[in-house]
Design a protein around this motif. Structure first.
Motif, mmCIF file in Angstrom:
data_model
loop_
_atom_site.group_PDB
_atom_site.id
_atom_site.type_symbol
_atom_site.label_atom_id
_atom_site.label_comp_id
_atom_site.label_asym_id
_atom_site.label_seq_id
_atom_site.Cartn_x
_atom_site.Cartn_y
_atom_site.Cartn_z
ATOM 1 N N ARG A 1 -41.271 32.494 23.465
ATOM 2 C CA ARG A 1 -40.068 31.898 24.094
ATOM 3 C C ARG A 1 -38.939 31.870 23.269
ATOM 4 N N GLY A 2 -39.313 31.072 21.926
ATOM 5 C CA GLY A 2 -38.452 30.830 20.881
ATOM 6 C C GLY A 2 -37.673 32.208 20.437
ATOM 7 N N LEU A 3 -38.503 33.153 20.162
ATOM 8 C CA LEU A 3 -38.049 34.454 19.503
ATOM 9 C C LEU A 3 -37.161 35.006 20.712
ATOM 10 N N LEU A 4 -37.604 35.092 21.819
ATOM 11 C CA LEU A 4 -36.848 35.874 23.026
ATOM 12 C C LEU A 4 -35.471 35.012 22.998
ATOM 13 N N ALA A 5 -35.548 33.909 22.966
ATOM 14 C CA ALA A 5 -34.222 33.062 23.055
ATOM 15 C C ALA A 5 -33.271 33.460 21.922
ATOM 16 N N ARG A 6 -33.926 33.281 20.954
ATOM 17 C CA ARG A 6 -33.307 33.653 19.383
ATOM 18 C C ARG A 6 -32.518 34.996 19.759
ATOM 19 N N LEU A 7 -33.342 36.155 20.012
ATOM 20 C CA LEU A 7 -33.142 37.542 20.208
ATOM 21 C C LEU A 7 -31.983 37.687 21.403
ATOM 22 N N GLN A 8 -31.965 36.860 22.247
ATOM 23 C CA GLN A 8 -31.022 37.241 23.339
ATOM 24 C C GLN A 8 -29.795 36.372 23.242
ATOM 25 N N ALA A 9 -29.745 35.504 22.254
ATOM 26 C CA ALA A 9 -28.459 34.906 21.671
ATOM 27 C C ALA A 9 -27.535 35.731 20.771
ATOM 28 N N VAL A 10 -28.323 36.477 20.350
ATOM 29 C CA VAL A 10 -27.581 37.395 19.112
ATOM 30 C C VAL A 10 -26.687 38.369 19.901
#
Length: 148
Positions: A139-148
């Motif tokens: 979940r954390g990785l997905l949120a980080r990658l989608q925020a970029v």
């Protein structure tokens, strides 16, 4: 059976290109910014660092991570672990029609004395603790990658 020996495999399906996933996974010192269970990553040199993790259960695990393989073309990151965990871990990132699949394999022996003493009765709880940590990491990785 050695009750302190664990094999884990986790699959993260991510709607993000493999290069972006691999790029985030290879920057371990940034894990605490997006993976709350990874409390600290202290780089010792270009290929070695100390990691401290804590998931749902109230104990920390601290271990040294030494890179043994970094292969962006194959999507592989592999490391040897020593300390509270002894063994190895590997990320393999591959393309899928919808983005990427990040496969995490880990084979370790737990050396932390308290966890060794609780190995038999605690095993199902320790495995669930690992599962919760990995779910939060995705979940954390997905949120980080989608925020970029």
């Amino acid at each position: 059976m050695d009750w302190t020996h664990y094999r884990f495999r986790t699959l993260w399906s991510l709607p993000v290109p493999p290069a972006a996933v691999y790029g985030a996974l290879e920057r371990a010192e940034e894990y605490p910014a997006w993976w709350r269970q990874v409390r600290d990553v202290t780089r010792l040199d270009d290929t070695t660092g100390v990691v401290r993790i804590r998931s749902f259960l109230p104990y920390d695990l601290s271990f040294t991570v030494r890179e043994v393989r970094r292969d962006p073309s194959a999507g592989v990151l592999e490391a040897a672990l020593s300390g509270d965990l002894q063994g190895w871990a590997r990320w393999t990132v591959t393309a899928t029609p919808s983005g990427s699949l990040a496969r995490y394999d880990q084979v370790v022996d737990v050396n932390k004395p308290l966890l060794s003493r609780l190995a038999v009765p605690g095993r199902p709880v320790f495995r669930a603790n690992h599962w919760l940590m990995m779910r939060a990491g995705r979940r954390g990785l997905l949120a980080r990658l989608q925020a970029v």
